[in-house]
Design a protein around this motif. Structure first.
Motif, PDB file in Angstrom:
ATOM      1  N   HIS A 153     -39.474  92.733  92.684  1.00 51.43           N
ATOM      2  CA  HIS A 153     -39.230  93.409  93.961  1.00 51.43           C
ATOM      3  C   HIS A 153     -37.895  94.137  93.788  1.00 51.43           C
ATOM      4  CE1 HIS A 153     -39.255  94.381  98.083  1.00 51.43           C
ATOM      5  NE2 HIS A 153     -39.344  93.202  98.639  1.00 51.43           N
ATOM      6  N   VAL A 194     -38.595  88.031  94.348  1.00 50.63           N
ATOM      7  CA  VAL A 194     -37.192  88.312  94.700  1.00 50.63           C
ATOM      8  C   VAL A 194     -36.265  87.595  93.723  1.00 50.63           C
ATOM      9  CG1 VAL A 194     -35.422  87.986  96.465  1.00 50.63           C
ATOM     10  CG2 VAL A 194     -37.734  88.656  97.146  1.00 50.63           C
ATOM     11  N   ARG A 247     -37.635  81.481 101.040  1.00 48.31           N
ATOM     12  CA  ARG A 247     -38.593  80.674 101.805  1.00 48.31           C
ATOM     13  C   ARG A 247     -39.664  80.110 100.866  1.00 48.31           C
ATOM     14  NH1 ARG A 247     -43.688  83.316 103.113  1.00 48.31           N
ATOM     15  NH2 ARG A 247     -43.552  85.203 101.871  1.00 48.31           N
ATOM     16  N   GLN A 249     -43.189  80.165  99.749  1.00 48.69           N
ATOM     17  CA  GLN A 249     -44.193  81.228  99.853  1.00 48.69           C
ATOM     18  C   GLN A 249     -45.580  80.587  99.948  1.00 48.69           C
ATOM     19  OE1 GLN A 249     -43.317  84.818  97.930  1.00 48.69           O
ATOM     20  NE2 GLN A 249     -41.270  84.459  98.728  1.00 48.69           N
ATOM     21  N   PRO A 287     -33.544  86.991 101.791  1.00 50.01           N
ATOM     22  CA  PRO A 287     -34.258  88.276 101.835  1.00 50.01           C
ATOM     23  C   PRO A 287     -35.151  88.429 103.060  1.00 50.01           C
ATOM     24  CG  PRO A 287     -35.333  86.771 100.300  1.00 50.01           C
ATOM     25  CD  PRO A 287     -34.098  86.080 100.781  1.00 50.01           C
TER      26      PRO A 287
HETATM   27  N1  ASP Z   1     -39.790  89.731 101.647  1.00 54.21           N
HETATM   28  C1  ASP Z   1     -39.710  89.163 100.332  1.00 54.21           C
HETATM   29  C2  ASP Z   1     -40.903  89.540  99.484  1.00 54.21           C
HETATM   30  O1  ASP Z   1     -41.647  90.420  99.862  1.00 54.21           O
HETATM   31  C3  ASP Z   1     -39.469  87.713 100.351  1.00 54.21           C
HETATM   32  C4  ASP Z   1     -40.517  86.872 101.007  1.00 54.21           C
HETATM   33  O2  ASP Z   1     -41.545  87.362 101.442  1.00 54.21           O
HETATM   34  O3  ASP Z   1     -40.268  85.663 101.078  1.00 54.21           O
HETATM   35  O4  ASP Z   1     -41.106  89.000  98.426  1.00 54.21           O
END
Ligand code: ASP
Length: 343
Positions: A153, A194, A247, A249, A287
């Motif tokens: 990313h 990330v 977080r 995922q 993020p």
């Molecule tokens: N927004 C970030 C991503 O697209 C991080 C996440 O979703 O936890 O990877």
């Protein structure tokens, strides 16, 4: 970048196209350190512009940007859309839920379709690692990776670096690069693009990176990337300059990776108490999207002097403006391009 097209960072970076010789932005892995610094430098003018009340430029006037998002997104999609519009481009968003992808179209067919519409840049988010590179190989215009599976990313890592730079500068610290800085990334490293992009970017800029996760959420062999691996968050946090929280995922998990959110919070959640005990001066990053009360407590996420989470969002627009601006120079015939080469 001025509307005449002269790169503002000229003089401190290799001249012309050599400052950023890539057609696409697929990952941080493809970038040299000076190319990362160039994009960060280019973004500064957009940080300033975005803080003014009139934020419009016509750098990309007449160009069409397609944001093709095959996965959900709030921040990234919005910020790419705002970035394109502030640069004067026509921006079209394609959501997978409304597209022929749902009807079984292959990725390559989708790429050919987008290509036939003569987009000048395509921004892609996709659930499969490598999908963006595949599309980039099938289209004629620059492709920007807005997140591909668990792979990369890149604009997130760049915006994180820019946010960190600004925060360090405000503290009177060296921010030209991150030599001497220790950054701890904690959370679901296994599923995080990330984390991967940030390790590459932070290391390229000189930082030491610690990764912390429960054993089940730490990719095997990740230490080959030159990071320090921790499973004990208190140890990982001790003396760190930056705590970057990720977080869980859940959408990428097949099976049970942690006993419960409550236990995860107990062992890996960033609480005010933990931060005060282990890293009393550390900056806090995330993020997004945050799961408050799981990987980060609200009072930490909202700490005015320490948390730079909203700053990350602000820098996201500037970084995406810089990337779109730099990658479309050829299409715009910006001074320096001759016979298909930027000289
Ligand atoms: N927004 C970030 C991503 O697209 C991080 C996440 O979703 O936890 O990877």
């Amino acid at each position: 970048m001025t509307s005449s097209g002269t790169p503002s960072a000229a003089g401190r970076f290799p001249a012309g196209r050599r400052a950023f010789p890539h057609r696409d932005l697929v990952g941080i892995a493809q970038l040299e350190r000076h190319e990362i610094l160039y994009l960060l430098e280019e973004a500064e003018q957009w940080v300033s512009l975005n803080r003014q009340s009139a934020k419009h430029t016509d750098n990309l006037a007449g160009l069409t940007i397609i944001n093709a998002f095959f996965e959900n997104s709030t921040r990234t999609l919005l910020s790419f859309e705002i970035a394109g519009k502030r640069l004067g481009a026509d921006v079209v968003n394609m959501h997978a839920a409304q597209s022929s992808v749902k009807k079984g179209e292959t990725l390559i067919d989708t790429a050919m379709t987008l290509n036939a519409m003569h987009a000048d840049a395509i921004v892609i988010r996709h659930g499969s690692s490598g999908a963006v590179e595949l599309i980039a190989s099938k289209v004629d215009c620059p492709v920007l990776n807005a997140g591909d599976g668990q792979h990369e990313h890149p604009t997130q890592a760049l915006l994180d670096a820019l946010a960190l730079r600004h925060a360090l500068r405000e503290r009177g610290q060296n921010a030209d690069d991150f030599t001497g800085l220790t950054v701890t990334i904690c959370g679901d490293i296994l599923h995080s693009r990330v984390a991967r992009s940030n390790v590459l970017c932070l290391q390229a800029l000189g930082a030491s990176v610690r990764l912390c996760a429960p054993p089940a959420l730490m990719p095997q062999g990740i230490d080959a990337m030159g990071v320090e691996v921790f499973h004990d968050f208190d140890a990982a946090l001790s003396g760190t300059d930056v705590a970057m929280m990720l977080r869980l995922q859940n959408e990428r998990m097949q099976g049970q990776f942690i006993p419960s959110a409550r236990e995860y919070h107990h062992l890996y959640g960033l609480t005010a108490k933990r931060l005060a005990a282990r890293a009393p001066d550390a900056l806090v990053m995330h993020p997004g999207p945050m799961n408050r009360g799981v990987e980060i407590d609200s009072d930490v996420a909202d700490m005015l002097d320490r948390s730079i989470i909203t700053r990350q969002v602000e820098m996201g627009v500037a970084i995406r403006m810089a990337c779109l601006d730099v990658l479309t120079r050829k299409a715009r015939g910006v001074a320096g391009w001759a016979d298909g080469e930027w000289v």
